[in-house]
Design an enzyme around this catalytic site. Structure first.
Site, PDB file in Angstrom:
ATOM      1  CE  LYS A 136       4.821 -12.094  -3.857  1.00  0.00           C
ATOM      2  NZ  LYS A 136       5.397 -12.319  -2.857  1.00  0.00           N
TER       3      LYS A 136
ATOM      4  CG  ASP B  15       6.260  -8.647   6.444  1.00  0.00           C
ATOM      5  OD1 ASP B  15       5.904  -8.612   7.493  1.00  0.00           O
ATOM      6  OD2 ASP B  15       5.482  -8.814   5.374  1.00  0.00           O
TER       7      ASP B  15
HETATM    8  N1  LIG Z   1       6.640 -20.131  -3.813  1.00  0.00           N
HETATM    9  C1  LIG Z   1       5.511 -20.345  -3.261  1.00  0.00           C
HETATM   10  N2  LIG Z   1       5.134 -21.448  -3.367  1.00  0.00           N
HETATM   11  C2  LIG Z   1       3.939 -21.846  -2.742  1.00  0.00           C
HETATM   12  N3  LIG Z   1       3.090 -20.959  -2.194  1.00  0.00           N
HETATM   13  C3  LIG Z   1       3.511 -19.565  -2.409  1.00  0.00           C
HETATM   14  C4  LIG Z   1       4.630 -19.094  -2.891  1.00  0.00           C
HETATM   15  N4  LIG Z   1       4.771 -17.797  -2.665  1.00  0.00           N
HETATM   16  C5  LIG Z   1       3.700 -17.411  -2.345  1.00  0.00           C
HETATM   17  N5  LIG Z   1       2.721 -18.284  -2.052  1.00  0.00           N
HETATM   18  C6  LIG Z   1       1.519 -18.344  -1.517  1.00  0.00           C
HETATM   19  O1  LIG Z   1       0.839 -17.051  -1.726  1.00  0.00           O
HETATM   20  C7  LIG Z   1       0.503 -16.383  -0.417  1.00  0.00           C
HETATM   21  C8  LIG Z   1       0.872 -14.981  -0.765  1.00  0.00           C
HETATM   22  O2  LIG Z   1       2.223 -14.656  -1.004  1.00  0.00           O
HETATM   23  P1  LIG Z   1       3.063 -13.593  -0.584  1.00  0.00           P
HETATM   24  O3  LIG Z   1       2.948 -13.470   0.912  1.00  0.00           O
HETATM   25  O4  LIG Z   1       4.480 -13.703  -1.120  1.00  0.00           O
HETATM   26  O5  LIG Z   1       2.068 -12.604  -0.999  1.00  0.00           O
HETATM   27  P2  LIG Z   1       2.047 -11.028  -0.508  1.00  0.00           P
HETATM   28  O6  LIG Z   1       1.195 -10.172  -1.369  1.00  0.00           O
HETATM   29  O7  LIG Z   1       3.627 -10.531  -0.410  1.00  0.00           O
HETATM   30  O8  LIG Z   1       1.318 -11.007   0.925  1.00  0.00           O
HETATM   31  P3  LIG Z   1       1.317 -10.192   2.081  1.00  0.00           P
HETATM   32  O9  LIG Z   1       2.027  -9.065   1.798  1.00  0.00           O
HETATM   33  O10 LIG Z   1       0.033 -10.192   2.496  1.00  0.00           O
HETATM   34  O11 LIG Z   1       1.994 -11.226   3.075  1.00  0.00           O
HETATM   35  C9  LIG Z   1       1.391 -17.093   0.569  1.00  0.00           C
HETATM   36  O12 LIG Z   1       0.724 -17.162   1.628  1.00  0.00           O
HETATM   37  C10 LIG Z   1       1.428 -18.512   0.184  1.00  0.00           C
HETATM   38  O13 LIG Z   1       0.253 -19.364   0.487  1.00  0.00           O
END
Ligand SMILES: Nc1ncnc2c1ncn2[C@@H]1O[C@H](COP(=O)(O)OP(=O)(O)OP(=O)(O)O)[C@@H](O)[C@H]1O
Length: 522
Positions: free
Chosen positions: A123, A228
């Site tokens: 990430k 959240d």
């Molecule tokens: N550990 C993981 N395993 C599998 N998929 C993941 C994982 N972490 C994140 N994802 C996928 O990545 C997408 C985005 O991740 P995340 O929600 O953490 O990002 P974000 O930028 O914080 O999103 P937002 O702020 O829009 O909710 C998730 O919807 C999920 O589908």
């Protein structure tokens, strides 16, 4: 959703990363980093740095920018990704990067693999990705800031997520396993499932609802509120177990707005269940009923994620003020160093040090390889010198030849010859006028030396035979020999040409004779 292009990483060398880190370090207090500064931080001369920066620009890892005061380089998002990936690769945490599986507002999520090719989730935090585009428009304000906010805030977000993942995992919460963090990149376990927003049917919606509410309460009892907690941040596994991801706004239960965040989380779940599964419950947890049993919030602070960092991050998330930390920095103009910046600096410096050491090791290896190659060459040369040894031995033996004995035995008297004619090593003849003679003389000299060497060697073995096998020639002898050769050549019967060619030449001869016979008549 595409794939991250990391193929270039294979072709980048230590120097490239050294320069990239130098730009990153320079960006701590420069909007764009001038060449001279990059050169002095990287410890590489300007010419080398300029070349390397050119390469990095080509691959969009840094960008060249012209500003009013000076021109310089800034790190791009891609460059920052490469730095994080390279550091994690060298720690043997990450071995590959695959497809993108998620695009959040503030992050890009990719499937990755460790060196043994086990799946991982990578990430990349991109806090302020959208907001910072607008910063350029507000240059006046931007000018005063001391550091590149997106670097700082993205790193903070990653640090926070990693710290929370670890703490939650230790306390038995259903979260992906935290693996490592570097800069803005969090490496964690890949959860194979579906985000709740994509689930349309569940076996028991009431049971699921209860489990989710229990999770919110459990978090609060440990001293934190998710902030959240919604269908986008919950992944459902095949067996309908739930895994929580993404806690950017997690706050302490002592936060002034804690109740607001708590209620918002509860309402999110209630609304979703009503809308998706048509399920409405009479019961839901209340903030006042929460009994605090743990102090995860306090422990997190002790783990390095300071209050200041949390404040900067919350301001960015809550108020959308991505420059709040800069305002703070400007206020403390006399300038104490902030924790986060220090951490990152020491991290970058240690990486730079590691790259330097790696290069030194490489240099040492190269020197050792060179020494080995030289040794090998010497051995080969020593083998080929056997011939030279033989030649020098032969020459020495020649020098030992007793010419006076030879003269006395054969009755030579060469007192009237010049000295050089008596040289034991070869035969020299008197100077001649014509070129032809010179050539002949050279040939003779050559033959004489060739004949002389083996004879001289034999002589050493049988010293008594010196006089009888003398190989020197006097000028008279050579003259005589040459005259004899010339005479023989003249006497040689010319080869007769046969066949058609012979007839042609015969005709020509006849014609010639006729013409000469009738000369003057015509
Ligand atoms: N550990 C993981 N395993 C599998 N998929 C993941 C994982 N972490 C994140 N994802 C996928 O990545 C997408 C985005 O991740 P995340 O929600 O953490 O990002 P974000 O930028 O914080 O999103 P937002 O702020 O829009 O909710 C998730 O919807 C999920 O589908």
């Amino acid at each position: 959703m595409g794939r991250m292009n990391v193929s270039m990483m294979r072709y980048l060398e230590g120097d490239h990363f050294r320069v990239l880190i130098a730009v990153e370090m320079g960006m701590k207090n420069h909007e764009v980093v001038p060449l001279a500064l990059v050169s002095s931080i990287a410890g590489i001369h300007r010419g080398g740095v300029a070349r390397t920066l050119n390469d990095l620009c080509k691959h969009q890892l840094v960008a060249f920018e012209r500003s009013k005061k000076f021109d310089g380089y800034r790190l791009t998002i891609r460059g920052y990704d490469y730095l994080a990936l390279r550091a994690l690769c060298s720690r043997e945490v990450v071995g590959s990067v695959g497809n993108q599986i998620g695009i959040g507002k503030e992050s890009d999520v990719y499937v990755g693999g460790d060196p043994e090719l086990n799946d991982l989730c990578l990430k990349f935090h991109r806090l302020g990705r959208t907001s910072f585009r607008k910063i350029k428009e507000k240059r006046d304000y931007h000018k005063k800031r001391k550091s590149a906010s997106w670097l700082y805030l993205s790193r903070l977000a990653a640090a926070k997520e990693f710290a929370f993942l670890k703490a939650l995992q230790e306390r038995g919460f259903p979260v992906p396993k935290a693996v490592d963090v570097c800069r803005h990149l969090v490496v964690m376990q890949l959860v194979v499932g579906q985000t709740l927003c994509n689930v349309n049917e569940v076996e028991d919606s009431a049971a699921l609802y209860d489990r989710l509410m229990a999770l919110i309460v459990k978090l609060a009892r440990h001293g934190v509120i998710h902030g959240d907690f919604n269908e986008f941040n919950l992944i459902m596994l095949e067996d309908e177990r739930i895994v929580m991801i993404d806690f950017p706004q997690m706050v302490s239960i002592d936060h002034p707005n804690a109740e607001f965040y708590f209620d918002r989380d509860v309402t999110c779940v209630r609304t979703f269940f009503k809308r998706r599964f048509n399920y409405e419950s009479e019961e839901w947890p209340k903030f006042d009923e929460i009994e605090r049993k743990g102090n995860m919030d306090v422990m997190l602070e002790a783990s390095g994620f300071t209050k200041k960092m949390a404040l900067d991050l919350n301001k960015a998330y809550d108020d959308g003020n991505f420059l709040a930390h800069c305002e703070q920095e400007l206020r403390n103009e006399d300038g104490e160093k902030e924790g986060g910046e220090e951490d990152s600096d020491s991290e970058s410096e240690s990486e730079m040090e590691a790259i330097r050491e790696e290069e030194e090791e490489k240099d040492e290896e190269e020197v050792q390889a060179q020494v080995k190659a030289e040794k090998r060459q010497k051995i080969v040369l020593s083998q080929s010198t056997r011939f030279n040894d033989w030649l020098s031995d032969a020459t020495n033996l020649l020098e030992d030849v007793d010419l006076s004995a030879l003269k006395s035995e054969e009755g030579y008297d060469d007192s009237d010859l010049p000295d050089k004619l008596n040289h034991p090593q070869g035969v020299t003849v008197k100077e001649s006028d014509s070129e032809e003679d010179e050539e002949d003389e050279e040939e003779v000299e050559h033959v004489a030396i060739e004949e002389q060497v083996p004879k001289a060697v034999k002589k050493k073995r049988a010293p008594g035979s010196v006089a009888s096998s003398a190989a020197t020639f006097t000028a008279e002898e050579i003259k005589r020999k040459l005259a004899l050769d010339r005479k023989r050549n003249k006497e040689k019967i010319r080869l007769k040409v046969k066949g058609k060619q012979s007839a042609v030449s015969r005709n020509r001869k006849d014609n010639k004779n006729v013409i000469s016979e009738y000369a003057g008549w015509i």
